[in-house]
Design a protein around this motif. Structure first.
Motif: not given
Length: 419
Positions: A312-313, A315-317, A319, A387-389, A392-393
């Motif tokens: 997840f971390f 995938s935050m970066y 897109d 708001w995906t990031r 993920d956080f």
């Protein structure tokens, strides 16, 4: 033939044709038959042959899911009062008969199909719950992962066969013919089941003395302290509540694994291979190393949970996960790890309450499918608002918290009256 060795398995006496492995094999075949039929009648291409193009499969899919969910707790009650093995056989047999009804009546109108899918969901829900409860008399804790996951893997194998068959549905008569063939296999399976399976090892007329003496005393010693525990004590226990939290993560993460139409066959293959292999690996680690069953469950659950947090971390970066980049290919590894954790969670629900496994499995299954169902809509809503990031956080933090809680309170020891 009872003495043919199977991979030098657990306790030095697990054999290819021993009675507990035969039971697991028959359950696997039963689930394969059932879920082949379910997926054959669920895919839009097959349905369009009798009902025209169905743009929104929401109604018949929801009918199946409603039947599947509402039967969970009644099925759990049945496992406390009646023989789970008898009801497992009956559920597969009833589904085989239902497939004839789907083939013959489903084409009369979409309403008929929706009603039939409801009953199909109810029967599959019964089979899933009673399968968990049936193992309390047949497998010691150190063999549970292998036998239970192999039995449940039939559902994934049935998904695979149903998917493949639905792709090659070329005409309505052929689709109806395949439904009836699966139904015939289900009836034949039931006839074999009725003449092969017995509720406990000491009631089996052809079990070897070696196998009976090997497992029956040990199983009795393991389940006797758990039989006086009430359902309330189990549900309110910390190990169960923590396991529910882990199960919620499993359901939530299912929404974020890669699913593309062109990947469906390979992901189906990953499921029905990684799930039972991870169960077998868990028992091998218990047998070959100094790890306890609890330690192995923690290794699988916490290890995968932490790796998912890393995913997840990352995938935050990134897109564009659907593009042909390395993270897309990592998602297939995450599929494998996901089912490693799922196998540990399924078996752990039996570990902590072997005499009430139907109850624990039912509650966690209800929660799992509710979270999965809402996950579709939540994911779509969040993507619309970019708001995906943030999600993920939050997922990363949630994984770390649940991982720590399971590391402290997770256990494979049965819940007893003394706690």
């Amino acid at each position: 033939m009872d003495q043919v060795k199977f991979l030098g398995c657990i306790y030095g006496g697990c054999t290819i044709l021993n009675k507990r492995f035969t039971l697991s094999l028959l359950m696997c075949i039963g689930f394969t038959i059932m879920f082949s039929g379910i997926n054959l009648t669920q895919r839009n291409r097959c349905l369009s042959l009798s009902h025209g193009e169905i743009d929104d499969p929401f109604i018949h899919l929801s009918s199946f899911l409603i039947g599947y969910i509402i039967i969970q707790l009644p099925a759990a009650w049945v496992t406390l009062k009646f023989s789970p093995l008898i009801w497992f056989g009956r559920s597969i047999f009833a589904h085989a008969i239902l497939l004839f009804a789907v083939a013959l009546l489903g084409s009369f109108g979409y309403v008929f199909l929706v009603v039939l899918k409801f009953f199909e969901g109810a029967l599959s829900g019964i089979a899933f719950i009673v399968c968990h409860a049936a193992w309390k008399n047949w497998t010691p804790a150190a063999e549970r992962s292998t036998l239970l996951t192999f039995a449940l893997a039939g559902g994934y194998l049935g998904d695979f066969f149903g998917l493949v068959m639905s792709i090659f549905c070329a005409s309505l008569p052929f689709w109806m013919f395949v439904c009836c063939i699966i139904g015939i296999f289900g009836i034949i399976w039931w006839l074999v089941w009725e003449r092969t399976v017995y509720e406990t090892p000491n009631k089996h007329p052809t079990i070897s003395n070696e196998e009976l003496n090997q497992i029956h005393p040990l199983i009795q010693d393991e389940i006797r302290p758990t039989e006086g525990v009430s359902c309330k004590e189990i549900i309110l226990s910390i190990p169960f509540l923590v396991l529910v939290a882990v199960n919620i993560l499993r359901a939530w993460n299912l929404r974020f694994l890669m699913y593309r139409k062109e990947d469906m066959i390979i992901t189906s293959f990953i499921r029905f291979t990684s799930f039972p292999l991870s169960g077998y690996l868990a028992d091998v680690l218990v047998r070959k190393t100094s790890l306890t069953i609890t330690n192995v469950r923690k290794l699988f659950v916490i290890g995968v949970t932490l790796l998912e947090a890393v995913f997840f971390f990352t995938s935050m970066y990134h897109d564009h996960l659907n593009n042909a980049n390395w993270l897309y290919w990592v998602s297939f590894l995450m599929q494998i790890l996901y089912h490693v954790a799922i196998s540990a969670v399924c078996v752990n629900a039996v570990d902590i309450a072997p005499s009430h496994a139907g109850v624990t499995a039912a509650i966690m299954n209800i929660i799992f499918h509710i979270i999965v169902s809402f996950g579709f809509k939540i994911e779509f809503y969040l993507h619309e608002r970019d708001w995906t990031r943030l999600v993920d956080f939050i997922s990363i933090v949630g994984h770390l918290i649940v991982g720590v809680l399971y590391g402290i309170y997770g256990t494979a020891d049965p819940i007893t009256v003394k706690g």
